[in-house]
Structures are given as structure tokens and as C-alpha cells.
Motif scaffolding. Structure first.
Motif, short mmCIF file in Angstrom:
data_model
loop_
_atom_site.label_atom_id
_atom_site.label_comp_id
_atom_site.label_asym_id
_atom_site.label_seq_id
_atom_site.Cartn_x
_atom_site.Cartn_y
_atom_site.Cartn_z
N LEU A 252 58.15 24.17 -94.20
CA LEU A 252 57.12 23.13 -94.29
C LEU A 252 56.43 22.87 -92.95
CD1 LEU A 252 55.80 21.30 -96.35
CD2 LEU A 252 57.50 19.56 -95.81
N HIS A 253 57.13 23.01 -91.86
CA HIS A 253 56.55 22.73 -90.54
C HIS A 253 55.46 23.73 -90.15
CE1 HIS A 253 59.89 25.48 -89.65
NE2 HIS A 253 59.18 25.87 -88.61
N TYR A 254 55.32 24.82 -90.89
CA TYR A 254 54.27 25.80 -90.63
C TYR A 254 52.94 25.42 -91.28
CZ TYR A 254 57.75 29.04 -88.81
OH TYR A 254 58.74 29.63 -88.06
N PHE A 255 52.93 24.39 -92.12
CA PHE A 255 51.75 24.04 -92.90
C PHE A 255 51.31 22.62 -92.61
CE2 PHE A 255 54.18 27.20 -95.23
CZ PHE A 255 53.22 28.13 -95.55
N ASP A 256 50.00 22.41 -92.53
CA ASP A 256 49.46 21.06 -92.39
C ASP A 256 49.49 20.33 -93.73
OD1 ASP A 256 48.82 21.40 -89.69
OD2 ASP A 256 46.87 22.22 -90.17
N ASN A 257 49.22 21.05 -94.80
CA ASN A 257 49.19 20.48 -96.15
C ASN A 257 49.70 21.51 -97.14
OD1 ASN A 257 47.80 17.77 -96.14
ND2 ASN A 257 46.34 18.99 -94.96
N VAL A 258 50.30 21.02 -98.19
CA VAL A 258 50.73 21.86 -99.31
C VAL A 258 50.18 21.20 -100.57
CG1 VAL A 258 52.69 22.76 -100.59
CG2 VAL A 258 52.81 22.60 -98.10
N ILE A 259 49.46 21.95 -101.38
CA ILE A 259 48.89 21.45 -102.62
C ILE A 259 49.80 21.88 -103.77
CG2 ILE A 259 46.86 21.45 -104.13
CD1 ILE A 259 46.41 20.31 -101.26
N VAL A 260 50.21 20.92 -104.60
CA VAL A 260 51.09 21.19 -105.73
C VAL A 260 50.32 20.91 -107.01
CG1 VAL A 260 53.29 20.59 -106.82
CG2 VAL A 260 53.08 20.57 -104.32
N SER A 261 50.21 21.91 -107.87
CA SER A 261 49.38 21.78 -109.07
C SER A 261 49.83 20.63 -109.96
CB SER A 261 49.36 23.09 -109.86
OG SER A 261 50.66 23.47 -110.22
N SER A 262 51.12 20.44 -110.13
CA SER A 262 51.59 19.37 -111.02
C SER A 262 51.26 17.98 -110.46
CB SER A 262 53.09 19.50 -111.26
OG SER A 262 53.81 19.39 -110.05
N VAL A 263 51.19 17.85 -109.17
CA VAL A 263 50.82 16.58 -108.54
C VAL A 263 49.33 16.33 -108.70
CG1 VAL A 263 50.67 15.35 -106.34
CG2 VAL A 263 52.74 16.66 -106.90
N GLU A 264 48.51 17.36 -108.56
CA GLU A 264 47.06 17.23 -108.64
C GLU A 264 46.54 17.11 -110.08
OE1 GLU A 264 45.27 16.60 -106.10
OE2 GLU A 264 46.81 17.04 -104.61
N GLY A 265 47.33 17.55 -111.05
CA GLY A 265 46.93 17.41 -112.45
C GLY A 265 46.12 18.57 -113.01
N TYR A 266 46.10 19.69 -112.31
CA TYR A 266 45.40 20.88 -112.79
C TYR A 266 46.36 22.06 -112.73
CZ TYR A 266 41.12 18.23 -111.99
OH TYR A 266 40.14 17.28 -112.01
N ASP A 267 46.36 22.84 -113.77
CA ASP A 267 47.17 24.06 -113.78
C ASP A 267 46.37 25.20 -113.18
OD1 ASP A 267 49.37 22.87 -115.01
OD2 ASP A 267 48.60 23.28 -117.02
N LYS A 268 47.06 26.05 -112.44
CA LYS A 268 46.44 27.28 -111.97
C LYS A 268 46.26 28.19 -113.18
CE LYS A 268 49.86 27.74 -109.31
NZ LYS A 268 50.91 28.34 -108.53
N PRO A 269 45.22 28.94 -113.27
CA PRO A 269 44.23 29.27 -112.25
C PRO A 269 42.95 28.43 -112.31
CG PRO A 269 44.00 30.81 -114.05
CD PRO A 269 45.13 29.86 -114.41
N ARG A 270 43.00 27.22 -112.85
CA ARG A 270 41.78 26.40 -112.90
C ARG A 270 41.20 26.21 -111.51
NH1 ARG A 270 41.96 21.42 -116.92
NH2 ARG A 270 40.08 21.05 -115.69
#
Length: 89
Positions: A8-26
Motif C-alpha cells: 500500500l505504501h507504493y500507491f497514493d490511492n487505490v480505487i476499489v470497484s465495490s466501494v465506488e459502486g461500479y463493476d469493471k469493465p464499466r
């Protein structure tokens, strides 16, 4: 997974599809990620050809396939997610 691997310390942000409410590949999910840092270079790291690699590619991201062999559809392919770091060294 990023937290479990102590990456995690290598990333500024991590986007999680279930948190955002959209499934990939939308595309909406990828646009949310891109809106955080406009005019940056974007990487989609995943193990699903359709959800991660095709979705990321369609959104204009560099794609990294992990744990799923080789595919010429992905920009990079690695067997282990830790190997992804070699791109940035």
C-alpha cells in the motif's frame, strides 16, 4: 490484496470497484480513478482479461496482467504482483 501484500505504501490511492459502486469493465470506474490525477499516466493491474485488461485498455491505461499467464492484449504480464515493481525501478 494490496494491503495484504504490504504494498500500500507504493500507491497514493487505490480505487476499489465495490466501494465506488461500479463493476469493471464499466468505464465509469476507470474515469473515477483518472479524475484523481488528471493528466497522469495510469496503470490497471489485475488478473481478469475482460474486467481489468480490456477495461483498462479501453480507458487508455497501461495494463498489467498478473497471476494469469501471458496475453498480448496486456502491456505487461507477471506471475507475481510483486514483480510489477520492476516497471518503476
Amino acid at each position: 490484496m494490496v494491503e495484504n501484500l504490504n504494498l500500500l505504501h507504493y500507491f497514493d490511492n487505490v480505487i476499489v470497484s465495490s466501494v465506488e459502486g461500479y463493476d469493471k469493465p464499466r468505464n465509469e470506474l476507470f474515469e473515477i480513478a483518472k479524475s484523481i490525477y488528471p493528466k497522469s499516466k495510469y496503470y490497471m493491474i489485475g488478473d481478469s482479461m475482460n474486467s481489468d485488461i480490456v477495461g483498462g485498455h479501453n480507458a487508455g491505461m497501461t495494463t498489467i496482467l498478473v497471476h494469469n499467464g501471458y496475453s498480448e492484449k496486456a502491456d505487461y504480464c507477471f506471475e507475481n504482483v510483486r514483480e510489477v515493481l520492476s516497471i518503476f525501478q
